[in-house]
Design a protein around this motif. Structure first.
Motif, short mmCIF file in Angstrom:
data_model
loop_
_atom_site.label_atom_id
_atom_site.label_comp_id
_atom_site.label_asym_id
_atom_site.label_seq_id
_atom_site.Cartn_x
_atom_site.Cartn_y
_atom_site.Cartn_z
N VAL A 9 -6.87 0.23 -3.04
CA VAL A 9 -7.00 1.08 -1.86
C VAL A 9 -6.18 2.36 -2.02
CG1 VAL A 9 -6.53 1.25 0.61
CG2 VAL A 9 -7.52 -0.85 -0.32
N ALA A 10 -4.97 2.23 -2.53
CA ALA A 10 -4.10 3.40 -2.71
C ALA A 10 -4.70 4.38 -3.70
CB ALA A 10 -2.72 2.95 -3.19
N LEU A 34 0.84 -1.20 0.00
CA LEU A 34 0.00 0.00 0.00
C LEU A 34 0.87 1.25 0.00
CD1 LEU A 34 -2.73 1.46 0.25
CD2 LEU A 34 -2.58 1.12 2.73
N PRO A 53 -4.01 -3.68 -2.35
CA PRO A 53 -3.33 -2.42 -2.02
C PRO A 53 -3.39 -1.41 -3.16
CG PRO A 53 -1.97 -4.29 -1.40
CD PRO A 53 -3.09 -4.83 -2.22
#
Length: 233
Positions: free
Chosen positions: A157-158, A24, A154
């Motif tokens: 989400v990032a 992430l 990740p």
């Protein structure tokens, strides 16, 4: 694997959980820096034309970093290479923030940071592969599909966090798109540098600490686990 086995394969794998956060941090650097760059070149460098040069050089260095990562991993191990890369990239980005008014120096350091991103981008899948070996050694079940598939988490989400980080940093300095770049004050200039340099650097520093204290699978450990798995077969 059943749903229960997949859940256990995830939550009983400490190195994997740490690696997801490390990944992430890597993707946050990619997306947050990419999204915030235009603000730096508009309000600090005050020359948006330089952004094309920055993108060209940084992308070339990113490719070079990805190319050399294999050789570094063979000499130092992937984990060690990633730790040093995260720390060195953090230093480059914080130094760029300190020298933010010195545009050539700041751009040069941010381009060097993209070299580090290239190394991290290329090395991360190998760490997931190590987590696969650890999971199979511990649970006696092959969770390759699950663990390698988690690499997308990740990233997504990032991409969402990017907008939150940039918006929060700009809001903190009361950013207004109608402000004339030539009239930008020091508070605004410092504020637009936060998502471009400081926040991603902080994320990478946390990622390095997670690799050191959370992802403790060494090259020797993985080789030993794989040998035991082979003996079972």
């Amino acid at each position: 694997m059943s749903a229960g086995e997949m859940t256990r394969a995830l939550f009983s794998n400490g190195p994997l959980l740490a690696l997801l956060l490390v990944d992430l941090a890597k993707w946050m650097m990619k997306f947050v820096v990419g999204g915030a760059a235009i603000y730096y070149f508009t309000y600090v460098a005050q020359d948006t034309g330089l952004m094309a040069t920055y993108l060209l050089i940084s992308n070339i260095l990113g490719i070079v970093g990805a190319y050399v990562s294999k050789n570094l991993a063979q000499k130092l191990s992937t984990r060690t290479t990633m730790i040093f890369t995260f720390l060195a990239t953090t230093v480059c980005m914080l130094a760029a923030y300190v020298l933010r008014e010195n545009v050539p120096a700041a751009i040069g350091l941010m381009c060097a940071a993209q070299f580090g991103y290239g190394i991290a981008y290329s090395g991360t899948p190998a760490l997931y592969a190590d987590a696969v070996v650890y999971s199979e050694w511990k649970m006696k079940k092959n969770a390759t599909g699950l663990i390698m598939g988690l690499q997308n988490l990740p990233l997504k989400v990032a991409n969402l966090v990017k907008a939150v980080v940039i918006t929060a940093c700009l809001a903190a300095v009361h950013f207004n798109a109608d402000i004339d770049p030539a009239a930008a004050g020091s508070a605004l200039k410092n504020g637009v540098c936060l998502p471009f340099m400081v926040v991603p650097a902080a994320a990478l520093l946390i990622g390095a600490l997670l690799l050191i204290f959370g992802f403790r699978l060494t090259k020797d450990d993985v080789m030993r686990y794989q040998a035991e798995i082979d003996q079972r077969a």
